[in-house]
Write an enzyme that holds these catalytic residues in place. Structure first.
Site, PDB file in Angstrom:
ATOM      1  N   CYS A  43     158.595 107.957  81.271  1.00  0.00           N
ATOM      2  CA  CYS A  43     158.046 106.787  81.769  1.00  0.00           C
ATOM      3  C   CYS A  43     156.564 107.021  82.823  1.00  0.00           C
ATOM      4  O   CYS A  43     155.623 106.683  82.386  1.00  0.00           O
ATOM      5  CB  CYS A  43     158.812 106.035  82.577  1.00  0.00           C
ATOM      6  SG  CYS A  43     157.807 104.480  83.380  1.00  0.00           S
ATOM      7  N   CYS A  48     155.261 104.839  79.771  1.00  0.00           N
ATOM      8  CA  CYS A  48     154.788 103.691  80.599  1.00  0.00           C
ATOM      9  C   CYS A  48     153.601 103.818  81.741  1.00  0.00           C
ATOM     10  O   CYS A  48     152.587 103.064  81.565  1.00  0.00           O
ATOM     11  CB  CYS A  48     155.765 102.888  81.523  1.00  0.00           C
ATOM     12  SG  CYS A  48     157.562 103.435  80.955  1.00  0.00           S
ATOM     13  N   LYS A  51     150.314 105.045  79.850  1.00  0.00           N
ATOM     14  CA  LYS A  51     150.196 103.992  78.807  1.00  0.00           C
ATOM     15  C   LYS A  51     149.453 103.027  79.380  1.00  0.00           C
ATOM     16  O   LYS A  51     148.339 102.446  78.837  1.00  0.00           O
ATOM     17  CB  LYS A  51     151.389 103.750  78.153  1.00  0.00           C
ATOM     18  CG  LYS A  51     151.188 102.622  77.073  1.00  0.00           C
ATOM     19  CD  LYS A  51     151.380 101.155  77.461  1.00  0.00           C
ATOM     20  CE  LYS A  51     152.650 100.818  78.343  1.00  0.00           C
ATOM     21  NZ  LYS A  51     153.689 100.671  77.609  1.00  0.00           N
ATOM     22  N   TYR A 177     156.910  98.628  69.947  1.00  0.00           N
ATOM     23  CA  TYR A 177     156.418  98.353  71.108  1.00  0.00           C
ATOM     24  C   TYR A 177     155.359  99.505  71.083  1.00  0.00           C
ATOM     25  O   TYR A 177     154.155  99.197  71.297  1.00  0.00           O
ATOM     26  CB  TYR A 177     157.516  99.080  72.078  1.00  0.00           C
ATOM     27  CG  TYR A 177     158.369  98.132  72.841  1.00  0.00           C
ATOM     28  CD1 TYR A 177     158.196  97.383  74.012  1.00  0.00           C
ATOM     29  CD2 TYR A 177     159.646  97.913  72.205  1.00  0.00           C
ATOM     30  CE1 TYR A 177     159.134  96.491  74.567  1.00  0.00           C
ATOM     31  CE2 TYR A 177     160.678  97.174  72.487  1.00  0.00           C
ATOM     32  CZ  TYR A 177     160.423  96.508  73.937  1.00  0.00           C
ATOM     33  OH  TYR A 177     161.380  95.492  74.279  1.00  0.00           O
ATOM     34  N   GLU A 181     151.152  98.861  71.220  1.00  0.00           N
ATOM     35  CA  GLU A 181     150.721  99.210  72.343  1.00  0.00           C
ATOM     36  C   GLU A 181     149.436 100.094  72.060  1.00  0.00           C
ATOM     37  O   GLU A 181     148.234  99.708  72.531  1.00  0.00           O
ATOM     38  CB  GLU A 181     151.398  99.592  73.354  1.00  0.00           C
ATOM     39  CG  GLU A 181     152.443  98.734  73.778  1.00  0.00           C
ATOM     40  CD  GLU A 181     153.418  99.162  74.963  1.00  0.00           C
ATOM     41  OE1 GLU A 181     153.905  98.020  75.693  1.00  0.00           O
ATOM     42  OE2 GLU A 181     153.577 100.079  74.840  1.00  0.00           O
ATOM     43  N   HIS A 441     147.471  74.771  90.231  1.00  0.00           N
ATOM     44  CA  HIS A 441     146.381  74.469  89.555  1.00  0.00           C
ATOM     45  C   HIS A 441     144.947  74.813  89.862  1.00  0.00           C
ATOM     46  O   HIS A 441     144.890  74.871  91.079  1.00  0.00           O
ATOM     47  CB  HIS A 441     146.298  72.895  89.373  1.00  0.00           C
ATOM     48  CG  HIS A 441     145.222  72.514  88.271  1.00  0.00           C
ATOM     49  ND1 HIS A 441     145.605  72.653  86.790  1.00  0.00           N
ATOM     50  CD2 HIS A 441     144.033  71.889  88.442  1.00  0.00           C
ATOM     51  CE1 HIS A 441     144.541  72.076  86.320  1.00  0.00           C
ATOM     52  NE2 HIS A 441     143.799  71.649  87.040  1.00  0.00           N
ATOM     53  N   GLU A 446     151.086  77.392  85.398  1.00  0.00           N
ATOM     54  CA  GLU A 446     151.442  76.016  85.577  1.00  0.00           C
ATOM     55  C   GLU A 446     152.258  75.270  84.350  1.00  0.00           C
ATOM     56  O   GLU A 446     153.029  74.405  84.359  1.00  0.00           O
ATOM     57  CB  GLU A 446     150.493  75.397  86.111  1.00  0.00           C
ATOM     58  CG  GLU A 446     149.384  74.992  85.196  1.00  0.00           C
ATOM     59  CD  GLU A 446     148.274  73.991  85.801  1.00  0.00           C
ATOM     60  OE1 GLU A 446     148.637  72.904  86.265  1.00  0.00           O
ATOM     61  OE2 GLU A 446     146.966  74.623  85.828  1.00  0.00           O
TER      62      GLU A 446
HETATM   63  P1  NDP Z   1     160.706 100.712  67.799  1.00  0.00           P
HETATM   64  O1  NDP Z   1     162.277 100.754  67.821  1.00  0.00           O
HETATM   65  O2  NDP Z   1     160.281  99.500  69.072  1.00  0.00           O
HETATM   66  O3  NDP Z   1     159.978 100.274  66.579  1.00  0.00           O
HETATM   67  C1  NDP Z   1     159.946 101.312  65.735  1.00  0.00           C
HETATM   68  C2  NDP Z   1     159.261 100.840  64.556  1.00  0.00           C
HETATM   69  O4  NDP Z   1     158.887 101.895  63.631  1.00  0.00           O
HETATM   70  C3  NDP Z   1     159.351  99.596  63.769  1.00  0.00           C
HETATM   71  O5  NDP Z   1     158.434  98.497  63.473  1.00  0.00           O
HETATM   72  C4  NDP Z   1     160.071  99.954  62.319  1.00  0.00           C
HETATM   73  O6  NDP Z   1     160.008  99.117  61.533  1.00  0.00           O
HETATM   74  C5  NDP Z   1     159.079 101.007  62.203  1.00  0.00           C
HETATM   75  N1  NDP Z   1     159.773 102.041  61.389  1.00  0.00           N
HETATM   76  C6  NDP Z   1     160.951 102.930  61.663  1.00  0.00           C
HETATM   77  N2  NDP Z   1     161.169 103.677  60.644  1.00  0.00           N
HETATM   78  C7  NDP Z   1     160.181 103.820  59.841  1.00  0.00           C
HETATM   79  C8  NDP Z   1     159.840 104.256  58.742  1.00  0.00           C
HETATM   80  N3  NDP Z   1     160.388 105.120  58.025  1.00  0.00           N
HETATM   81  N4  NDP Z   1     158.492 103.991  57.994  1.00  0.00           N
HETATM   82  C9  NDP Z   1     157.882 102.766  58.463  1.00  0.00           C
HETATM   83  N5  NDP Z   1     158.240 102.270  59.555  1.00  0.00           N
HETATM   84  C10 NDP Z   1     159.529 102.703  60.265  1.00  0.00           C
HETATM   85  O7  NDP Z   1     160.223 102.093  68.535  1.00  0.00           O
HETATM   86  P2  NDP Z   1     159.050 102.374  69.192  1.00  0.00           P
HETATM   87  O8  NDP Z   1     158.793 104.191  68.979  1.00  0.00           O
HETATM   88  O9  NDP Z   1     157.725 101.654  69.290  1.00  0.00           O
HETATM   89  O10 NDP Z   1     159.631 102.532  70.832  1.00  0.00           O
HETATM   90  C11 NDP Z   1     160.730 103.188  71.045  1.00  0.00           C
HETATM   91  C12 NDP Z   1     161.287 102.701  72.351  1.00  0.00           C
HETATM   92  O11 NDP Z   1     160.462 102.677  73.433  1.00  0.00           O
HETATM   93  C13 NDP Z   1     161.436 101.178  72.349  1.00  0.00           C
HETATM   94  O12 NDP Z   1     162.549 100.685  71.591  1.00  0.00           O
HETATM   95  C14 NDP Z   1     161.360 100.791  73.732  1.00  0.00           C
HETATM   96  O13 NDP Z   1     162.629 100.599  74.320  1.00  0.00           O
HETATM   97  C15 NDP Z   1     160.699 101.775  74.429  1.00  0.00           C
HETATM   98  N6  NDP Z   1     159.406 101.466  74.971  1.00  0.00           N
HETATM   99  C16 NDP Z   1     159.143 100.201  75.810  1.00  0.00           C
HETATM  100  C17 NDP Z   1     157.896  99.707  76.114  1.00  0.00           C
HETATM  101  C18 NDP Z   1     157.762  98.590  77.117  1.00  0.00           C
HETATM  102  O14 NDP Z   1     158.742  98.272  77.781  1.00  0.00           O
HETATM  103  N7  NDP Z   1     156.488  98.108  77.089  1.00  0.00           N
HETATM  104  C19 NDP Z   1     156.587 100.552  75.597  1.00  0.00           C
HETATM  105  C20 NDP Z   1     157.128 101.507  74.788  1.00  0.00           C
HETATM  106  C21 NDP Z   1     158.275 102.128  74.452  1.00  0.00           C
HETATM  107  P3  NDP Z   1     161.312  97.946  61.349  1.00  0.00           P
HETATM  108  O15 NDP Z   1     161.167  97.025  62.428  1.00  0.00           O
HETATM  109  O16 NDP Z   1     161.153  97.595  60.017  1.00  0.00           O
HETATM  110  O17 NDP Z   1     162.697  98.721  61.579  1.00  0.00           O
END
Ligand code: NDP
Length: 452
Positions: A43, A48, A51, A177, A181, A441, A446
């Site tokens: 983080c 976080c 980012k 996520y 982002e 307001h 609101e």
């Molecule tokens: P996520 O699990 O959120 O998303 C992964 C994405 O990759 C999904 O869209 C998934 O598609 C896609 N995907 C997975 N495998 C493949 C593949 N073989 N080919 C193409 N697309 C694929 O993971 P992130 O890496 O974005 O984030 C990891 C974690 O980090 C999050 O779950 C969260 O817990 C944490 N995080 C939190 C943040 C916040 O709170 N703001 C910011 C950044 C990270 P599909 O949906 O179809 O499975």
């Protein structure tokens, strides 16, 4: 007098491990914490915090045209990637030092290096060995890359913060996520951005209105969204001056996108490999450390918190799990944390934030007893600034008393607003509690207390 070197040995100085170690030491435990990288964890060092600083940086590109509607003439600026990258790294190093000083102040001994289990009460760091009555594992997770051709040319979020040169043409694989982002950040900083997803929309698991509104907003922001349902058709080839991404789009038509950098944002996994968990007989299920409600593992004196347990992978959750562990074990105040109704934010552009059930989940549980209140409007700021930005707010309630099950928002300050609104769900609040709250307001927030 204990026969062990320490009462508690914590492996991993990320948000969860730091919180747990300091609290345990405050209760009088003799604590050490091992960290093989900078103190602060994902983080603070490569997630976080840097980012969010990049998100702020990416917002400035709108100022020139948004301010024009308010009577200002501000020439469009130029952006210096190296300056931003280095400023962020300076801040990260400041935070690393700050966290080290917090450990010192709390009498937690910092041991530099990766720790691995020798047996159930002994860990090794380099060529030193330490024994502890209890051990807490808080090693976090790491990015995974899909097994597709040419993925060695893709970077992960970790490298995003250290790019030597700004990629003018940038692609992201993944619609979660991290994908949304960074797509927003890089677009805001001036790159041409292509995002490749495999589902019908980004942000699977979020409420459909959140998914659709963020996706629509990202389109207005100039992000080129491509759907590649069969990701086995996706490949990256290194060419002389660029990386070529080839894939079949949603209609099966071959596509090619040439970029300077590709971010693989397809998920993360617990970082267990270096731990030698088998030496301590710790049970792993689905690549994550198996834990009970109180974060204990199958070895009653070994605990695990945060992303390495793959429960809810968010920083505040790891911190809360760590503090609950310390209060229970060293503070004689047994307590568990709840893993339901955890608010979360996506710092996409537009921003999204959410707490509680999605409409789909609510209807599955409560059927026709569910009622949805929704609004979509142009925030006042844009009446003079122009542009397509919209805010969406959604309230999901159940039964005659209209108990609040879910709150969702897309738009400016969504995270700040939902953080406060989350209290309504924690306290078991109803729509009438919102109705009885006087509006402020003019604000966007609101709208949540005037929905009809
Ligand atoms: P996520 O699990 O959120 O998303 C992964 C994405 O990759 C999904 O869209 C998934 O598609 C896609 N995907 C997975 N495998 C493949 C593949 N073989 N080919 C193409 N697309 C694929 O993971 P992130 O890496 O974005 O984030 C990891 C974690 O980090 C999050 O779950 C969260 O817990 C944490 N995080 C939190 C943040 C916040 O709170 N703001 C910011 C950044 C990270 P599909 O949906 O179809 O499975």
């Amino acid at each position: 007098m204990s026969d062990f070197d320490y009462d508690l040995f914590v492996i991993g100085a990320g948000s969860g491990g730091l919180a747990a170690s300091k609290r345990a030491a405050k209760y009088g435990a003799k604590v050490a914490i091992a960290e093989g990288d900078l103190v602060g964890g994902t983080c603070v060092i490569r997630g976080c915090v840097p980012k969010k600083l990049m998100v702020y940086a990416s917002h400035f590109s709108h100022f020139s045209h948004e301010s024009a509607g308010y009577g200002w003439t501000i020439p469009a600026g130029t952006f210096d990637w190296a300056k931003l990258r280095d400023a962020i790294q300076t801040e990260v190093m400041r935070l690393n030092k700050l966290h080290i000083s917090f450990l010192e102040k709390n009498n937690v001994e910092l041991i530099s290096g990766f720790a691995r289990f020798v047996d159930a009460h002994t860990v090794a760091v380099g060529d030193r060995q330490f024994t502890a009555e209890r051990i807490l594992i808080s090693v976090g997770g790491e990015a995974t890359k899909p097994n597709l051709a040419g993925m060695e040319h893709a970077i992960t979020s970790k490298e995003m913060f250290l790019l030597p040169k700004f990629p003018q043409r940038f692609a992201v694989i993944g619609g979660g996520y991290i994908g949304v982002e960074f797509a927003g950040i890089m677009r805001g900083l001036g790159a041409e951005v292509t995002q490749i997803i495999r589902d019908r929309a980004i942000l699977r698991g979020f409420d459909d209105d959140v998914r659709n509104n963020v996706q629509e907003g990202m389109g207005h922001h100039g992000i080129n969204l491509q759907t590649c349902i069969d990701s086995s058709t996706l490949a990256i080839t290194k060419e002389e001056n660029n990386l070529a991404i080839t894939f079949n789009d949603a209609s099966g038509k071959p596509q090619i996108v040439n970029v300077d950098a590709v971010l693989s944002a397809t998920g993360r996994k617990p970082n267990l490999a270096p731990l030698n968990l088998e030496n301590a007989g710790i049970k792993v299920i689905n690549n994550a450390i198996a834990v009970r409600e109180d974060s204990s593992t199958n070895q009653p004196h070994i605990y695990a918190i945060g992303d390495c347990t793959d429960r809810v992978n968010l920083t505040p959750v790891a911190i809360a799990e760590g503090r609950a562990f310390a209060d229970t074990v060293y503070g004689h105040t047994p307590r568990f944390i709840s893993h339901t109704n955890i608010p979360s934010a996506v710092f996409s552009q537009p921003e999204a934030a959410t707490v509680g059930l999605t409409e789909e989940q609510a209807r599955e549980l409560y059927g026709d007893r569910v009622k949805v209140y929704k609004t979509k409007f142009r925030p006042m700021f844009y009446s003079l600034a122009g542009g397509e930005a919209k805010t969406m707010m959604k309230l999901i309630v159940v039964g005659e008393e209209e108990r609040v099950l879910g709150l969702h928002m897309v738009g400016k300050e969504a995270a700040e607003i939902i953080q406060g609104m989350a209290l309504v769900i924690t306290m078991g609040g109803c729509k009438k509690d919102l109705d009885n709250t006087m509006a402020m307001h003019p604000t966007a927030a609101e709208e949540f207390v005037t929905l009809s």
